[in-house]
Scaffold this motif. Structure first.
Motif, PDB file in Angstrom:
ATOM      1  N   TYR A   8      96.996  58.125  74.363  1.00 22.74           N
ATOM      2  CA  TYR A   8      97.892  59.086  74.878  1.00 22.74           C
ATOM      3  C   TYR A   8      96.859  59.192  76.014  1.00 22.74           C
ATOM      4  O   TYR A   8      96.994  59.364  77.193  1.00 22.74           O
ATOM      5  CB  TYR A   8      98.167  60.575  74.096  1.00 22.74           C
ATOM      6  N   ALA A   9      95.292  59.096  76.169  1.00 21.10           N
ATOM      7  CA  ALA A   9      94.351  59.324  77.250  1.00 21.10           C
ATOM      8  C   ALA A   9      94.383  58.157  78.487  1.00 21.10           C
ATOM      9  O   ALA A   9      94.646  58.517  79.240  1.00 21.10           O
ATOM     10  CB  ALA A   9      93.161  58.933  76.500  1.00 21.10           C
ATOM     11  N   GLU A  10      94.484  57.735  77.582  1.00 20.42           N
ATOM     12  CA  GLU A  10      95.002  56.015  78.451  1.00 20.42           C
ATOM     13  C   GLU A  10      96.587  56.507  79.883  1.00 20.42           C
ATOM     14  O   GLU A  10      96.607  55.738  80.697  1.00 20.42           O
ATOM     15  CB  GLU A  10      95.652  54.549  78.346  1.00 20.42           C
ATOM     16  N   ASN A  11      97.465  57.286  79.360  1.00 16.92           N
ATOM     17  CA  ASN A  11      98.424  57.787  80.521  1.00 16.92           C
ATOM     18  C   ASN A  11      99.688  56.489  80.526  1.00 16.92           C
ATOM     19  O   ASN A  11      99.955  56.521  81.166  1.00 16.92           O
ATOM     20  CB  ASN A  11      97.888  58.304  82.189  1.00 16.92           C
ATOM     21  N   VAL A  12      99.912  56.183  79.273  1.00 18.91           N
ATOM     22  CA  VAL A  12     100.879  55.093  79.362  1.00 18.91           C
ATOM     23  C   VAL A  12     102.037  55.771  79.599  1.00 18.91           C
ATOM     24  O   VAL A  12     101.946  56.633  78.987  1.00 18.91           O
ATOM     25  CB  VAL A  12     100.500  54.129  77.895  1.00 18.91           C
ATOM     26  N   PRO A  13     103.310  54.841  79.903  1.00 19.85           N
ATOM     27  CA  PRO A  13     104.677  55.292  79.971  1.00 19.85           C
ATOM     28  C   PRO A  13     105.026  55.681  78.176  1.00 19.85           C
ATOM     29  O   PRO A  13     104.026  54.801  77.540  1.00 19.85           O
ATOM     30  CB  PRO A  13     105.535  54.645  80.491  1.00 19.85           C
ATOM     31  N   HIS A  14     105.609  57.002  78.600  1.00 20.38           N
ATOM     32  CA  HIS A  14     105.920  57.269  76.624  1.00 20.38           C
ATOM     33  C   HIS A  14     106.832  55.963  76.289  1.00 20.38           C
ATOM     34  O   HIS A  14     107.051  55.618  75.379  1.00 20.38           O
ATOM     35  CB  HIS A  14     107.716  58.190  76.852  1.00 20.38           C
ATOM     36  N   ARG A  15     107.527  54.933  76.670  1.00 26.50           N
ATOM     37  CA  ARG A  15     108.773  54.313  76.048  1.00 26.50           C
ATOM     38  C   ARG A  15     107.290  53.040  75.615  1.00 26.50           C
ATOM     39  O   ARG A  15     107.656  51.962  74.721  1.00 26.50           O
ATOM     40  CB  ARG A  15     109.486  53.011  77.027  1.00 26.50           C
ATOM     41  N   ALA A  16     106.210  52.892  75.885  1.00 32.81           N
ATOM     42  CA  ALA A  16     105.169  52.698  75.496  1.00 32.81           C
ATOM     43  C   ALA A  16     104.650  52.427  74.110  1.00 32.81           C
ATOM     44  O   ALA A  16     104.103  51.591  73.132  1.00 32.81           O
ATOM     45  CB  ALA A  16     103.666  51.596  76.257  1.00 32.81           C
ATOM     46  N   VAL A  17     104.061  54.157  74.648  1.00 33.90           N
ATOM     47  CA  VAL A  17     103.990  54.686  73.060  1.00 33.90           C
ATOM     48  C   VAL A  17     105.271  54.560  71.799  1.00 33.90           C
ATOM     49  O   VAL A  17     104.459  54.383  71.072  1.00 33.90           O
ATOM     50  CB  VAL A  17     103.735  56.632  73.259  1.00 33.90           C
ATOM     51  N   ALA A  18     106.215  54.438  72.320  1.00 35.52           N
ATOM     52  CA  ALA A  18     107.544  54.727  71.381  1.00 35.52           C
ATOM     53  C   ALA A  18     107.431  53.171  70.893  1.00 35.52           C
ATOM     54  O   ALA A  18     107.396  52.770  69.673  1.00 35.52           O
ATOM     55  CB  ALA A  18     108.893  54.833  72.359  1.00 35.52           C
ATOM     56  N   VAL A  19     107.326  51.979  71.361  1.00 34.52           N
ATOM     57  CA  VAL A  19     107.166  50.573  71.188  1.00 34.52           C
ATOM     58  C   VAL A  19     105.684  50.795  70.238  1.00 34.52           C
ATOM     59  O   VAL A  19     105.996  49.549  69.398  1.00 34.52           O
ATOM     60  CB  VAL A  19     107.382  49.636  72.720  1.00 34.52           C
ATOM     61  N   ARG A  53     109.283  46.028  79.801  1.00 30.14           N
ATOM     62  CA  ARG A  53     107.850  46.379  80.753  1.00 30.14           C
ATOM     63  C   ARG A  53     107.138  47.011  79.440  1.00 30.14           C
ATOM     64  O   ARG A  53     105.627  47.740  80.016  1.00 30.14           O
ATOM     65  CB  ARG A  53     109.207  47.741  81.232  1.00 30.14           C
ATOM     66  N   ALA A  54     107.510  47.612  78.600  1.00 33.22           N
ATOM     67  CA  ALA A  54     106.446  48.446  77.544  1.00 33.22           C
ATOM     68  C   ALA A  54     105.748  47.776  76.654  1.00 33.22           C
ATOM     69  O   ALA A  54     104.305  48.035  77.026  1.00 33.22           O
ATOM     70  CB  ALA A  54     107.127  49.490  76.312  1.00 33.22           C
ATOM     71  N   ALA A  56     104.288  44.632  78.847  1.00 36.11           N
ATOM     72  CA  ALA A  56     103.230  44.425  79.066  1.00 36.11           C
ATOM     73  C   ALA A  56     102.742  45.530  79.765  1.00 36.11           C
ATOM     74  O   ALA A  56     101.534  45.535  80.131  1.00 36.11           O
ATOM     75  CB  ALA A  56     104.624  44.307  80.531  1.00 36.11           C
ATOM     76  N   ASP A  57     102.809  46.772  79.811  1.00 36.34           N
ATOM     77  CA  ASP A  57     102.011  47.894  79.456  1.00 36.34           C
ATOM     78  C   ASP A  57     100.843  47.954  78.972  1.00 36.34           C
ATOM     79  O   ASP A  57     100.106  48.298  78.754  1.00 36.34           O
ATOM     80  CB  ASP A  57     102.924  48.919  79.666  1.00 36.34           C
ATOM     81  N   LEU A  58     101.272  47.590  77.257  1.00 38.34           N
ATOM     82  CA  LEU A  58     100.620  47.691  76.618  1.00 38.34           C
ATOM     83  C   LEU A  58      99.632  46.564  76.404  1.00 38.34           C
ATOM     84  O   LEU A  58      98.330  46.880  75.986  1.00 38.34           O
ATOM     85  CB  LEU A  58     101.214  47.845  74.734  1.00 38.34           C
ATOM     86  N   GLU A  59     100.085  45.406  76.951  1.00 37.89           N
ATOM     87  CA  GLU A  59      98.915  44.586  77.277  1.00 37.89           C
ATOM     88  C   GLU A  59      97.702  44.406  77.927  1.00 37.89           C
ATOM     89  O   GLU A  59      96.651  44.014  78.450  1.00 37.89           O
ATOM     90  CB  GLU A  59      99.619  42.878  77.324  1.00 37.89           C
ATOM     91  N   LYS A  60      98.227  44.969  79.615  1.00 37.85           N
ATOM     92  CA  LYS A  60      97.455  45.436  80.219  1.00 37.85           C
ATOM     93  C   LYS A  60      96.210  46.415  80.105  1.00 37.85           C
ATOM     94  O   LYS A  60      95.569  46.352  80.324  1.00 37.85           O
ATOM     95  CB  LYS A  60      98.703  45.989  81.701  1.00 37.85           C
TER      96      LYS A  60
END
Length: 84
Positions: A8-19, A53-54, A56-60
């Motif tokens: 949550y502190a990283e400000n990742v999109p909600h889609r990434a949190v769900a995945v 996309r999620a 990719a966000d998590l990998e980044k």
């Protein structure tokens, strides 16, 4: 839920949190799992592209590592996800 605090502190999109939560729930003791992107999309009621996309966000952000697996005949198999 301590593992989500830094996410949550990283400000990742909600889609990434769900995945991430989906993969974390299905990972073994080593933190690995290999569900298909289509399966993740169906279970979370997201499009395949949104799941991609999620991931990719998590990998980044370093919360996920993906590795292509291969069959003995040289064909592609499912992705191996390592949740960190």
């Amino acid at each position: 839920m301590n593992y989500l605090s830094s996410l949550y502190a990283e400000n990742v999109p909600h889609r990434a949190v769900a995945v991430y939560r989906y993969l974390k729930d299905r990972a073994n003791r080593d933190g690995t799992c290999y569900p298909a992107i289509g399966t993740i999309a169906k279970d979370l009621k997201l499009s395949r592209r949104t799941v991609q996309r999620a991931i990719a966000d998590l990998e980044k952000t370093g919360y996920l590592q993906k590795e292509q697996r291969w069959r003995e005949n040289g064909g592609k198999s499912s992705l191996l996800f390592t949740v960190k």
